[in-house]
Design a protein around this motif. Structure first.
Motif, short mmCIF file in Angstrom:
data_model
loop_
_atom_site.label_atom_id
_atom_site.label_comp_id
_atom_site.label_asym_id
_atom_site.label_seq_id
_atom_site.Cartn_x
_atom_site.Cartn_y
_atom_site.Cartn_z
N ILE B 98 0.84 -1.21 0.00
CA ILE B 98 0.00 0.00 0.00
C ILE B 98 0.87 1.25 0.00
CG2 ILE B 98 -1.62 1.36 1.38
CD1 ILE B 98 -2.86 -1.25 2.32
N LEU B 99 1.87 1.27 0.89
CA LEU B 99 2.72 2.46 0.97
C LEU B 99 3.48 2.68 -0.32
CD1 LEU B 99 3.99 2.26 4.64
CD2 LEU B 99 2.66 4.08 3.62
N LEU B 102 1.21 4.10 -2.97
CA LEU B 102 0.95 5.51 -2.69
C LEU B 102 2.15 6.38 -3.05
CD1 LEU B 102 -0.94 5.51 0.73
CD2 LEU B 102 -1.84 5.87 -1.55
N LEU B 103 3.35 5.91 -2.67
CA LEU B 103 4.55 6.71 -2.91
C LEU B 103 4.92 6.76 -4.38
CD1 LEU B 103 6.79 5.64 0.08
CD2 LEU B 103 5.62 7.80 -0.23
N ASN B 104 4.40 5.81 -5.16
CA ASN B 104 4.73 5.77 -6.58
C ASN B 104 3.91 6.77 -7.38
OD1 ASN B 104 6.34 4.58 -8.62
ND2 ASN B 104 4.49 3.58 -9.41
N ARG B 106 2.27 10.36 -8.50
CA ARG B 106 2.82 11.71 -8.56
C ARG B 106 1.96 12.62 -7.69
NH1 ARG B 106 6.48 11.97 -12.70
NH2 ARG B 106 6.26 10.18 -14.06
N PHE B 107 2.56 13.23 -6.70
CA PHE B 107 1.83 14.23 -5.91
C PHE B 107 2.87 15.13 -5.25
CE2 PHE B 107 2.66 10.64 -3.17
CZ PHE B 107 3.06 11.20 -1.98
N LEU B 111 8.84 13.39 -2.92
CA LEU B 111 10.25 13.19 -2.59
C LEU B 111 10.45 13.19 -1.08
CD1 LEU B 111 12.24 15.29 -5.19
CD2 LEU B 111 11.95 12.83 -5.04
N PHE B 112 9.75 14.10 -0.41
CA PHE B 112 9.86 14.18 1.04
C PHE B 112 9.43 12.87 1.69
CE2 PHE B 112 7.55 14.94 5.03
CZ PHE B 112 8.61 15.36 5.82
N PHE B 113 8.26 12.36 1.26
CA PHE B 113 7.74 11.14 1.89
C PHE B 113 8.61 9.93 1.57
CE2 PHE B 113 3.72 13.52 2.35
CZ PHE B 113 3.53 13.27 3.69
N ARG B 114 9.17 9.93 0.36
CA ARG B 114 10.06 8.81 0.03
C ARG B 114 11.28 8.79 0.92
NH1 ARG B 114 10.71 7.58 -6.25
NH2 ARG B 114 8.54 7.09 -6.72
N ALA B 115 11.83 9.98 1.16
CA ALA B 115 12.99 10.07 2.05
C ALA B 115 12.58 9.65 3.45
CB ALA B 115 13.54 11.49 2.06
N PHE B 117 10.27 7.47 4.36
CA PHE B 117 10.10 6.03 4.55
C PHE B 117 11.40 5.28 4.36
CE2 PHE B 117 5.73 7.31 4.13
CZ PHE B 117 5.19 6.64 5.19
N ILE B 192 10.96 -0.25 -0.58
CA ILE B 192 11.94 0.06 -1.63
C ILE B 192 11.87 -0.97 -2.74
CG2 ILE B 192 14.42 0.12 -2.09
CD1 ILE B 192 14.84 1.61 0.36
N LEU B 198 7.43 -1.44 -9.13
CA LEU B 198 6.43 -0.56 -9.76
C LEU B 198 7.05 0.26 -10.88
CD1 LEU B 198 4.56 0.68 -6.57
CD2 LEU B 198 3.59 -0.71 -8.39
#
Lengths: 304, 298
Positions: B98-99, B102-104, B106-107, B111-115, B117, B192, B198
């Motif tokens: 799920i995460l 969501l992170l894949n 575009r919003f 970048l912030f959320f990827r860093a 997690f 990751i 994805l």
């Protein structure tokens, strides 16, 4: 003035069309913020506490936003774990080994993924075994083995296994590459082979260039696993030239030596500073390099 | 015979395989097989460590006899860690999928959320977690960590009490939230891996389905999930391996305790038996997965 020109019905219609989308992205953002907070909490904790001195620590009214900030904790920790020297050791010994593994594991995994040969189940069995059995299981005989090879207490305990693709967690990295190569369309490689390219040329010129995403992923994992590796280090290294991970492992002992016990108030602030110093480099590197998580398959131009 | 059937490519390939596998085979023999064979032998032996060398004497199945029939904890620990495996693997799989999905997308702020997690990947797999937990536990203000893993820093029970929820729902929510902390912290690397999977799905498929008028929901079930087949396989294996080799796994820590007391024979016997059983289980699960899902999706 504009309103009469644009009928209200259209606006409402557009809103109604977009509403589920907006609602979804709001829900997504909320979910990410909640889960993100769980993840961010320890970092915030470390950040705040590493900047506190004794007085700020005992000030119960300003727990999260202390009135004053102090950088003495960082100075103290920097000297205590001899940050410069141990970082150098981490880079030379562990990160170099990590870089070697990123390449070597791809090379070996290609052999597993693309060719049929006799005895493949046996080789696969040993691959699975090597990712299943933790180092602790055979550490005793491994250290004897390193002594026999005359590489005990040298950086070669990291480098040499990495060169042969049997280093820190390389079984897992080979497995990751293998699964990825299996999913890669075969047509381009077959075409290259028919055109007379040897297997090495095919690997270097076709397979590797279309594996950007997985190479980045494995590089990140390899870096972190080596950065955090302390078992082999504490088994095979003296404390004089310990890498950062080992310094962190023995930090409580070091702190006790200078008279800071876990029950002592400054223990929390010093450990927070140490954790922050240790975490910040991988984090910054990740932020810089995460842009490389881009589609590279499209670039090669394989269709269906 | 085979040469007649498939001339050219396939026959060349068998020889070429060893071009790629040669370094690994040398490395396995040099650095893995020798220690592993010895570690297996240890489980059938009594070990005495003398300065500079290791004395072993063969005692047959005595170590296995001890851990199975005389040790009071071994069987219990074995069952506990298997139960934990069965419960936590599907949960971690779903949370990280799920995460990652969501992170894949575009919003803004991706970048912030990827860093963000990525943090568990650094912190939860090294010395930092232990140190942090120790420091937080020693924290004079005592706002931080109540128990070792749950990071339940906000007192949710007070919030629930304020909401006047029925007790049963309140209990369930508390347990679920505690587990959420734990699960998110164990899902970093899986996120990751899923992200990489994805990213490897060709855009073309989504473009076609968009033209055909598929909804996002249909896209997820008919494109994303089937195309993630191999990644899913990888993540399942990885999660199982992480779970059964974690040093806080009850059975593994029991084995390490044997080692710490220099009782290498019994420790080796305890862990080898465990890895053997789990290895067979993994093989069964993977075979099933291959048969049922990968074949159908392809």
């Amino acid at each position: 003035m504009r309103k009469p020109k644009r009928p209200q019905v259209n606006l409402e219609g557009a809103l109604a069309k977009r509403a589920p989308g907006l609602l979804l992205s709001a829900a997504r953002l909320l979910f990410l913020i909640i889960v993100g907070f769980i993840v961010l909490y320890p970092l915030l904790y470390m950040l705040v506490y590493s900047l506190k001195d004794r007085e700020a620590l005992l000030d119960m009214e300003h727990v999260w936003v202390p009135l004053t900030y102090h950088f003495d904790n960082f100075h103290e920790i920097w000297d205590l774990i001899s940050f410069g020297a141990s970082l150098r050791q981490t880079l030379v010994v562990q990160v170099l080994s990590a870089a070697i593994e990123v390449f070597v594991c791809a090379y070996i995994a290609y052999g597993f993924a693309r060719f049929r040969f006799r005895g493949k189940p046996v080789f696969t069995f040993f691959l699975i075994l090597s990712l299943l059995v933790p180092v602790q299981m055979y550490s005793l005989s491994m250290s004897v083995n390193f002594r026999n090879l005359h590489i005990f207490n040298t950086p070669f305990v990291y480098w040499l296994p990495s060169i042969f693709g049997v280093g820190i967690r390389s079984g897992m990295m080979i497995f990751i590459y293998q699964q990825f190569f299996l999913g890669l369309p075969k047509e381009l490689e077959d075409a290259a082979a028919i055109d007379g390219a040897g297997p090495l040329t095919t690997f270097f010129k076709i397979a590797l260039p279309s594996s950007g995403v997985v190479i980045t992923t494995v590089a990140v994992l390899s870096f972190v696993w080596h950065w955090n590796e302390f078992y082999l280090a504490s088994l095979c290294f003296l404390t004089d030239d310990a890498p950062l991970s080992m310094m962190m492992r023995f930090l409580p002992t070091r702190l006790e030596q200078i008279g800071v016990y876990p029950t002592w108030p400054t223990y929390t602030t010093l450990v927070s500073a140490a954790c922050l110093l240790y975490v910040v480099i991988p984090l910054v590197l990740y932020v810089i390099f995460q842009r490389n998580f881009v589609r590279s398959i499209d670039r090669v131009g394989i269709t269906g | 015979m085979k040469q007649r059937k498939r001339p050219g490519l396939e026959t060349m390939r068998a020889r070429h395989a060893f071009l790629f596998l040669a370094p690994w085979i040398v490395g396995m023999v040099l650095f893995f097989l020798f220690p592993i064979v010895q570690a297996v032998y240890f489980s059938f032996a009594r070990i005495a460590i003398e300065p500079g060398r290791v004395e072993t004497s063969f005692i047959g199945l005595d170590n296995f006899d001890y851990i199975l029939f005389k040790d009071t904890q071994y069987i219990d620990n074995f069952l506990t860690s298997l139960t934990d495996l069965v419960i936590s693997v599907p949960f971690i799989l779903i949370v990280s999928l799920i995460l990652a999905v969501l992170l894949n997308n575009r919003f803004h702020g991706r970048l912030f959320f990827r860093a963000l997690f990525f943090l568990p990947v650094i912190i939860a797999s090294g010395a930092v977690l232990d140190l942090y937990l120790g420091a937080a536990a020693a924290d004079a203000t005592e706002i931080a960590v109540n128990d070792s893993v749950s990071f339940s820093m906000i007192d949710f029970s007070q919030i629930f009490a304020a909401l006047n929820l029925p007790t049963s729902i309140e209990n369930y929510l508390t347990v679920a939230l505690d587990n959420l902390f734990l699960l998110v912290w164990q899902s970093g690397i899986q996120i990751i891996l899923f992200l990489a999977g994805l990213q490897s799905i060709p855009d073309l498929l989504y473009e076609v389905s968009h033209v055909e008028g598929a909804t996002k929901w249909e896209e997820f079930w008919f494109i994303t999930l089937p195309m993630l087949g191999r990644t899913m396989f990888l993540v399942i294996v990885f999660t199982i391996v992480e779970n059964i080799t974690a040093s806080n796994n009850v059975l593994v820590s029991q084995g390490y305790n044997f080692f710490a007391n220099l009782d290498y024979g019994r420790g080796a016997a305890a862990l080898w038996l465990y890895f053997l059983v789990v290895g067979v289980l993994i093989a069964a699960v993977l075979l099933l997965y291959n048969k049922v899902f990968l074949k159908r999706w392809n």
